[in-house]
Write an enzyme that holds these catalytic residues in place. Structure first.
Site, PDB file in Angstrom:
ATOM      1  N   LYS A 224     -11.274  -2.462   7.505  1.00 58.23           N
ATOM      2  CA  LYS A 224     -10.012  -2.176   8.171  1.00 58.23           C
ATOM      3  C   LYS A 224     -10.313  -1.638   9.572  1.00 58.23           C
ATOM      4  O   LYS A 224     -10.808  -0.522   9.718  1.00 58.23           O
ATOM      5  CB  LYS A 224      -9.234  -1.150   7.342  1.00 58.23           C
ATOM      6  CG  LYS A 224      -8.066  -0.488   8.031  1.00 58.23           C
ATOM      7  CD  LYS A 224      -7.492   0.575   7.097  1.00 58.23           C
ATOM      8  CE  LYS A 224      -6.558   1.517   7.807  1.00 58.23           C
ATOM      9  NZ  LYS A 224      -6.030   2.557   6.894  1.00 58.23           N
TER      10      LYS A 224
ATOM     11  N   GLU B 225       0.844  -1.198   0.000  1.00 56.70           N
ATOM     12  CA  GLU B 225       0.000   0.000   0.000  1.00 56.70           C
ATOM     13  C   GLU B 225       0.877   1.244   0.000  1.00 56.70           C
ATOM     14  O   GLU B 225       1.730   1.412   0.871  1.00 56.70           O
ATOM     15  CB  GLU B 225      -0.884   0.004   1.247  1.00 56.70           C
ATOM     16  CG  GLU B 225      -1.623   1.313   1.462  1.00 56.70           C
ATOM     17  CD  GLU B 225      -2.171   1.452   2.876  1.00 56.70           C
ATOM     18  OE1 GLU B 225      -2.465   2.594   3.276  1.00 56.70           O
ATOM     19  OE2 GLU B 225      -2.286   0.436   3.585  1.00 56.70           O
TER      20      GLU B 225
END
Length: 214
Positions: A131, A42
Site C-alpha cells: 500500500k 475495509e
C-alpha cells in the site's frame, strides 16, 4: 483460497476505506458500496465497534465481498481482526511480525510503504500487495517510476485518491486503489443518501475499470 480472495479484492479496482462511520449506518453504507460494484470493504480499527462490524459484514456477505481490517499497527490487532473474520489486513506501516502472522493465517496482507526499499522488504516478507501511502504525497509518477525496477510487486495507492486522479494511478501501474473520503462521503452518510452513494461507487468502479482494461 487466498489467491481467489485476492483476485476478488482487486476485481473492481476499488477498495473502500470505511473510517469512523456511525456503526448504525455501516451496514447501509456497505450495501450501497456493494451494489455500486465495490469488491473490497475495509473497516479501520480506529472506528467504533470495528471488530464487531467486521464480523457482522463477513457473516452478511461471505465471499461475495472481501471484508478486511484497516489501520492495523501490530500483530495483536491483526490477530483480533482475523479472529473476527477479516479476509485482509491493511496497515499504514511496515511491520514484519504482522505480515508473517497474517500470512501464516492464510489471509491477505497489505502493509503501508513509502519508499522502494520498504516496498521490496514488505514483499519479500510475504505481503501480497504493498500500500503506497500517502499516495497524494508521492503521486502517480512515483508508482510509474518505481514499477520499472520493481515491476513484480503489486501496488495499491491509498490516501487522496478521488474521481479525478484514480485513472492516473491505475495508468501508472497500480493494481487497484484504496479510496476513503471521496467515496465514503460523510455528507451523504449523514443525510442517509444511500442511492447517491451507490451511484458514486458505480462512478469510481467504472472509471477504474475503464482505465485498467484499455
Amino acid at each position: 483460497m487466498s489467491g481467489y480472495l485476492l483476485d476478488k479484492l482487486v476485481s473492481s479496482g476499488v477498495v473502500a476505506v470505511i473510517r469512523r462511520v456511525d456503526p448504525g449506518k455501516v451496514n447501509y453504507l456497505a450495501n450501497s458500496l456493494v451494489k455500486g460494484g465495490v469488491s473490497g470493504l475495509e473497516i479501520t480499527l480506529d472506528s467504533k465497534e470495528s471488530i464487531r462490524k467486521i464480523s457482522e459484514l463477513k457473516d452478511l456477505y461471505g465471499e461475495r465481498v472481501i471484508i478486511g481490517a484497516g489501520t492495523v499497527l501490530n500483530k495483536h490487532q491483526a490477530k483480533e481482526s482475523i479472529n473476527a473474520g477479516a479476509d485482509f489486513i491493511f496497515a499504514p506501516t511496515l511491520d514484519r511480525s504482522t505480515i508473517e502472522y497474517t500470512k501464516e493465517k492464510g489471509k491477505i496482507m497489505i502493509p503501508g510503504v513509502f519508499t522502494p526499499t520498504e516496498m521490496y522488504e514488505g514483499y519479500i516478507w510475504g505481503a501480497d500487495i504493498v500500500k503506497v501511502f500517502p499516495a497524494s504525497v508521492l503521486g502517480p509518477q512515483f508508482i510509474k517510476d518505481v514499477k520499472g525496477p520493481l515491476n513484480d510487486i503489486p501496488v495499491m495507492p491509498t490516501g487522496g485518491i478521488n474521481l479525478d486522479n484514480i485513472k492516473d494511478f491505475l495508468k501508472a501501474g497500480a493494481i487497484a486503489a484504496g479510496v476513503g473520503g471521496s467515496l465514503v462521503k460523510n455528507s451523504l452518510i449523514e443525510r442517509n443518501e444511500w442511492v447517491e452513494l451507490e451511484e458514486l461507487a458505480k462512478s469510481f468502479v467504472t472509471k477504474a475499470n475503464k482505465e485498467r482494461w484499455l
